[in-house]
Design a protein around this motif. Structure first.
Motif: not given
Length: 309
Positions: A245-249
């Motif tokens: 949900e929160v990390t780009l990759v």
């Protein structure tokens, strides 16, 4: 020439509200004459700027400048959106971004850097304050660069070339085709503008945030009666979901939710003809983190009328 003392600088600061270095420069230029120094600051627009400095500037523009493997994003704030639509203000932000492109990403260094119109960047902002009549601040600057590859950009709610409300830079390191790199870089930048990830990957998330998430997941599992033996597995599964949900990759790619951003970048490497490493990103949203003043217009009118309806 009279010696410039600390008490003289302090007196001038109290009279004008201008910065210490500006006051020292004014006293040096005027031979220590306080009144002449006040006039010197007023002519530079610095005294006027100081009087407006207490007013909240949460509008304005984000500006981006990119050149090959190097890119910068700046935020210059004004008090109203009306001023942000002013051509003079837009040119100011564009010029500040241009100066920042040759800098080191430090906002204080940028303020003291030479401006194309003469003087420093900070003086250019102060002159704009004096001309327009609103408080303005150069709030922040960010820099990305790679040894080879591209720095791609995207501006959301654009009001002009490189100017808008949300500016994003994406650094892609690769020896591949620059056009293909720019294409995937822009798509990733658009994704970042839309999703506002908290970090590039799990390692870039503040450990305190991760531990807090672990504690919440564990307490939730424990309160629902789950045995201690399985709580750790539940927490680890929950952390994986959190990172998605929160990390780009790990986020589902907004252009194709069947793949993650990392997978989309890896696939783009085929078109680029070489591996691509997503080195980093910057996202500046206009006014984020600034506590804006709110007012009750009806109450203000009543107060102005002495409280009588």
């Amino acid at each position: 020439m009279a010696a410039i003392t600390a008490s003289m600088v302090s007196e001038l600061r109290q009279a004008t509200g201008a910065g210490m270095m500006d006051c020292k420069a004014a006293l040096t230029e005027t031979g220590g004459d306080i009144e002449a120094a006040v006039d010197w600051l007023r002519k530079k627009g610095l005294a006027k700027a100081a009087k407006k400095a207490g007013r909240v500037a949460a509008e304005g523009l984000v500006g981006i400048a990119v050149s090959g493997t190097r890119g910068v994003v700046v935020e210059v704030n004004s008090e109203t959106d009306f001023v942000a639509r002013n051509e003079q203000f837009q040119e100011l932000v564009r010029s500040v971004a241009g100066v920042a492109l040759g800098g080191n990403g430090d906002v204080e260094a940028l303020k003291n850097a030479a401006h194309p119109a003469g003087g420093t960047v900070q003086e250019a902002v102060a002159n704009a304050v004096a001309t327009v009549g609103e408080n303005m601040t150069l709030r922040r600057v960010g820099l990305l660069n790679v040894s080879q590859g591209v720095v791609a950009s995207y501006m959301h709610n654009s009001v002009g070339d490189g100017l808008g409300k949300i500016g994003v830079l994406v650094a892609l390191e690769s020896s591949g085709n620059a056009e293909a790199l720019q294409a995937i870089g822009r798509q990733v930048a658009m994704h970042i503008a839309a999703t506002n990830p908290q970090g590039l990957d799990g390692n870039s998330i503040d450990p305190a945030i991760v531990e807090r998430e672990r504690a919440v997941l564990a307490d939730k599992a424990r309160s629902s009666g789950k045995p201690e033996a399985v709580i750790e597995k539940i927490v680890e599964s929950g952390i994986k979901t959190f990172f998605k949900e929160v990390t780009l990759v790990d986020q589902p790619f907004v252009h194709d939710s069947s793949k993650t951003v990392a997978q989309a970048v890896n696939e783009a490497a085929k078109a680029a003809g070489a591996p691509i490493v997503l080195k980093g990103y910057l996202r500046f949203g206009l006014g984020e983190g600034i506590e804006k003043e709110t007012s009750d217009f009806a109450a203000e009118v009543a107060a102005a009328a002495g409280g009588n309806a």
